[in-house]
Design an enzyme around this catalytic site. Structure first.
Site, PDB file in Angstrom:
ATOM      1  N   ASN A   6       4.258 -29.341 -28.083  1.00 15.55           N
ATOM      2  CA  ASN A   6       3.386 -28.233 -28.045  1.00 15.55           C
ATOM      3  C   ASN A   6       3.248 -27.438 -29.318  1.00 15.55           C
ATOM      4  OD1 ASN A   6       2.357 -25.663 -27.341  1.00 15.55           O
ATOM      5  ND2 ASN A   6       2.274 -26.142 -25.357  1.00 15.55           N
ATOM      6  N   ASP A   8       1.344 -24.492 -29.966  1.00 16.38           N
ATOM      7  CA  ASP A   8       0.810 -23.204 -29.653  1.00 16.38           C
ATOM      8  C   ASP A   8       1.250 -22.384 -30.544  1.00 16.38           C
ATOM      9  OD1 ASP A   8      -0.686 -24.297 -27.573  1.00 16.38           O
ATOM     10  OD2 ASP A   8       0.438 -23.538 -25.874  1.00 16.38           O
ATOM     11  N   HIS A   9       2.715 -22.224 -30.596  1.00 15.81           N
ATOM     12  CA  HIS A   9       3.097 -21.156 -31.375  1.00 15.81           C
ATOM     13  C   HIS A   9       3.190 -21.182 -32.880  1.00 15.81           C
ATOM     14  CE1 HIS A   9       3.920 -19.395 -27.716  1.00 15.81           C
ATOM     15  NE2 HIS A   9       4.762 -20.205 -27.276  1.00 15.81           N
ATOM     16  N   ARG A  17      -1.133 -12.517 -38.058  1.00  9.72           N
ATOM     17  CA  ARG A  17      -1.991 -11.791 -39.172  1.00  9.72           C
ATOM     18  C   ARG A  17      -3.662 -12.162 -39.190  1.00  9.72           C
ATOM     19  NH1 ARG A  17       0.863 -10.216 -43.641  1.00  9.72           N
ATOM     20  NH2 ARG A  17       2.595  -8.741 -42.632  1.00  9.72           N
ATOM     21  N   HIS A  42      -2.409 -25.316 -25.809  1.00 13.45           N
ATOM     22  CA  HIS A  42      -3.200 -24.548 -24.733  1.00 13.45           C
ATOM     23  C   HIS A  42      -4.386 -23.671 -25.264  1.00 13.45           C
ATOM     24  CE1 HIS A  42      -2.289 -21.677 -21.105  1.00 13.45           C
ATOM     25  NE2 HIS A  42      -3.384 -22.172 -20.930  1.00 13.45           N
ATOM     26  N   ARG A  44      -6.266 -21.181 -24.224  1.00 13.97           N
ATOM     27  CA  ARG A  44      -6.284 -20.089 -23.274  1.00 13.97           C
ATOM     28  C   ARG A  44      -7.451 -19.380 -23.220  1.00 13.97           C
ATOM     29  NH1 ARG A  44      -0.895 -18.386 -21.715  1.00 13.97           N
ATOM     30  NH2 ARG A  44      -2.051 -16.625 -20.293  1.00 13.97           N
ATOM     31  N   ARG A  48      -5.568 -16.370 -27.272  1.00 16.89           N
ATOM     32  CA  ARG A  48      -4.621 -15.600 -28.252  1.00 16.89           C
ATOM     33  C   ARG A  48      -3.843 -16.325 -29.073  1.00 16.89           C
ATOM     34  NH1 ARG A  48       0.113 -15.044 -23.760  1.00 16.89           N
ATOM     35  NH2 ARG A  48      -1.583 -14.123 -22.448  1.00 16.89           N
ATOM     36  N   HIS A  49      -3.785 -17.902 -29.059  1.00 16.68           N
ATOM     37  CA  HIS A  49      -3.327 -18.307 -30.079  1.00 16.68           C
ATOM     38  C   HIS A  49      -4.062 -19.840 -30.635  1.00 16.68           C
ATOM     39  CE1 HIS A  49      -1.851 -20.580 -26.749  1.00 16.68           C
ATOM     40  NE2 HIS A  49      -0.908 -19.935 -26.363  1.00 16.68           N
ATOM     41  N   GLU A  69      -4.040 -28.445 -22.581  1.00 14.34           N
ATOM     42  CA  GLU A  69      -3.753 -27.525 -21.432  1.00 14.34           C
ATOM     43  C   GLU A  69      -4.898 -26.563 -21.128  1.00 14.34           C
ATOM     44  OE1 GLU A  69      -0.059 -25.658 -21.870  1.00 14.34           O
ATOM     45  OE2 GLU A  69       1.186 -27.458 -22.178  1.00 14.34           O
ATOM     46  N   THR A  99       4.029 -16.160 -21.407  1.00 11.39           N
ATOM     47  CA  THR A  99       3.514 -17.813 -21.187  1.00 11.39           C
ATOM     48  C   THR A  99       3.374 -17.982 -19.848  1.00 11.39           C
ATOM     49  OG1 THR A  99       4.859 -19.859 -21.728  1.00 11.39           O
ATOM     50  CG2 THR A  99       6.226 -18.081 -20.826  1.00 11.39           C
ATOM     51  N   THR A 100       2.984 -19.480 -19.624  1.00 12.59           N
ATOM     52  CA  THR A 100       2.829 -19.922 -18.164  1.00 12.59           C
ATOM     53  C   THR A 100       3.888 -19.522 -17.118  1.00 12.59           C
ATOM     54  OG1 THR A 100       1.650 -21.530 -19.441  1.00 12.59           O
ATOM     55  CG2 THR A 100       1.500 -22.003 -16.976  1.00 12.59           C
ATOM     56  N   GLU A 152       2.848 -32.657 -14.056  1.00 12.65           N
ATOM     57  CA  GLU A 152       3.758 -32.061 -14.730  1.00 12.65           C
ATOM     58  C   GLU A 152       4.804 -30.967 -14.172  1.00 12.65           C
ATOM     59  OE1 GLU A 152       2.663 -30.593 -18.666  1.00 12.65           O
ATOM     60  OE2 GLU A 152       4.563 -29.411 -19.037  1.00 12.65           O
ATOM     61  N   HIS A 191       8.362 -27.124 -19.947  1.00 16.37           N
ATOM     62  CA  HIS A 191       8.512 -25.662 -19.959  1.00 16.37           C
ATOM     63  C   HIS A 191      10.265 -25.189 -20.305  1.00 16.37           C
ATOM     64  CE1 HIS A 191       7.628 -21.578 -19.467  1.00 16.37           C
ATOM     65  NE2 HIS A 191       6.361 -22.025 -19.818  1.00 16.37           N
ATOM     66  N   GLY A 192      10.134 -24.507 -21.393  1.00 16.84           N
ATOM     67  CA  GLY A 192      11.570 -23.776 -21.291  1.00 16.84           C
ATOM     68  C   GLY A 192      12.578 -24.893 -21.760  1.00 16.84           C
ATOM     69  N   GLY A 213       7.580 -27.123 -26.758  1.00 15.87           N
ATOM     70  CA  GLY A 213       6.911 -26.292 -27.408  1.00 15.87           C
ATOM     71  C   GLY A 213       8.075 -25.163 -28.269  1.00 15.87           C
ATOM     72  N   HIS A 214       8.266 -24.152 -27.612  1.00 18.24           N
ATOM     73  CA  HIS A 214       8.785 -23.102 -28.180  1.00 18.24           C
ATOM     74  C   HIS A 214      10.233 -23.318 -28.959  1.00 18.24           C
ATOM     75  CE1 HIS A 214      11.258 -19.121 -28.283  1.00 18.24           C
ATOM     76  NE2 HIS A 214       9.936 -18.715 -28.803  1.00 18.24           N
TER      77      HIS A 214
HETATM   78  N1  PXP Z   1       4.238 -27.573 -20.395  1.00 15.16           N
HETATM   79  C1  PXP Z   1       3.294 -26.586 -19.996  1.00 15.16           C
HETATM   80  C2  PXP Z   1       2.215 -26.943 -18.960  1.00 15.16           C
HETATM   81  C3  PXP Z   1       3.170 -25.397 -20.776  1.00 15.16           C
HETATM   82  O1  PXP Z   1       2.209 -24.652 -20.269  1.00 15.16           O
HETATM   83  C4  PXP Z   1       4.182 -25.183 -21.746  1.00 15.16           C
HETATM   84  C5  PXP Z   1       4.001 -23.964 -22.496  1.00 15.16           C
HETATM   85  O2  PXP Z   1       2.826 -23.719 -23.012  1.00 15.16           O
HETATM   86  C6  PXP Z   1       5.011 -26.089 -21.952  1.00 15.16           C
HETATM   87  C7  PXP Z   1       5.107 -27.064 -21.190  1.00 15.16           C
HETATM   88  C8  PXP Z   1       5.995 -26.022 -23.304  1.00 15.16           C
HETATM   89  O3  PXP Z   1       7.087 -24.894 -22.916  1.00 15.16           O
HETATM   90  P1  PXP Z   1       7.952 -24.459 -23.956  1.00 15.16           P
HETATM   91  O4  PXP Z   1       7.109 -23.803 -25.200  1.00 15.16           O
HETATM   92  O5  PXP Z   1       8.900 -23.201 -23.282  1.00 15.16           O
HETATM   93  O6  PXP Z   1       8.613 -25.565 -24.508  1.00 15.16           O
END
Ligand code: PXP
Length: 245
Positions: A6, A8-9, A17, A42, A44, A48-49, A69, A99-100, A152, A191-192, A213-214
């Site tokens: 992912n 997004d970040h 910026r 994602h 959104r 935002r990103h 997403e 975050t979600t 998921e 997630h996480g 992602g993160h």
């Molecule tokens: N899966 C879904 C559905 C999410 O919304 C996210 C965060 O955007 C992730 C996975 C990834 O989570 P993380 O950035 O904490 O790895």
């Protein structure tokens, strides 16, 4: 098992910026070189990103595929139906969240009808469709009834659990993954997840896809995107090898 990254970040840093770097499209090329099996973003409602431009360029650039997403919002849904990413993952969205938080709410007839309609439209356009849900038995069964291809499982509670409570959360994920398979759904998770906590989740036999992602984007700041993805892939592959498959 597939590792989807992912990005997004990468866009979050760009939007800090409101400029044109770093570009998630460049990051995606490097993530694929590191072994990412698809790129997740994602779109959104508040943009935002990630923006439409990113999704469109990613779809024209990546060699794997794009997992988009999206929330149940007509604008984003129409965008997905028009451009048809490889996969769509329906997620809940609240403007004030960082975050979600938590999986999709699938309670109540009206809500279920909305999700079923969105799933039918996405699948009708040839898009593999997944629902991001908490690892809860009724929600898994309802997901199947609503026509999804996949679920998921939200791994946030596992990721946030204190060490002594982790095994209990893992058990929930294992039971949910096994029920998901039993009712005929493909089962993903995310997630996480981090380099420190991914191994026991990657070792759940029924899981076929992880979305991370993160943690990977954070590590990429220090070691580069290609290496950050490769290191995560190595952890996932080592866990699978111990499973014997
Ligand atoms: N899966 C879904 C559905 C999410 O919304 C996210 C965060 O955007 C992730 C996975 C990834 O989570 P993380 O950035 O904490 O790895």
């Amino acid at each position: 098992m597939r590792l989807y990254i992912n990005l997004d970040h990468v866009a979050t840093v760009r939007e800090a910026r409101k400029t044109d770097e770093p570009d998630p499209v460049r990051a995606a090329v490097l993530a694929e070189l590191g072994g990412a099996q698809a790129i997740t973003v994602h779109l959104r409602e508040d943009r935002r990103h990630v923006k439409e431009r990113d999704v469109l360029l990613l779809m024209g650039t990546v060699r794997t595929g794009v997992n988009l997403e999206l929330a149940l919002e007509e604008g984003v849904l129409s965008f997905a139906l028009e451009y048809r990413p490889m996969q769509a993952t329906l997620v809940p969205e609240r403007r004030e969240e960082v975050t979600t938080e938590g999986g999709l709410d699938l309670g109540g007839t009206k809500r279920q009808q909305q999700v079923a309609d969105a799933v039918a439209r996405l699948r009708g356009a040839g898009i593999r469709t997944s629902l991001f849900i908490d690892p809860v038995e009724t929600t898994i069964r309802v997901s199947k009834d609503l026509g999804a291809d996949a679920i998921e499982l939200h791994t946030g509670e596992y990721a946030n659990a204190a060490l002594f409570a982790r095994e209990e959360q893992l058990q929930r994920l294992r039971a949910a993954a096994s029920l998901g398979r039993e009712v005929g759904l493909a089962v993903h998770a995310g997630h996480g997840l981090t380099y420190e906590n991914v191994t026991p989740v990657a070792a759940i036999a029924e899981l076929e896809e992880l979305n991370i992602g993160h943690s990977v984007v954070s590590r990429a700041i220090f070691v580069g995107m290609e290496r950050a993805v490769r290191e995560m892939l190595e952890l996932v592959e080592a866990a699978r090898a111990r499973l014997g498959g």
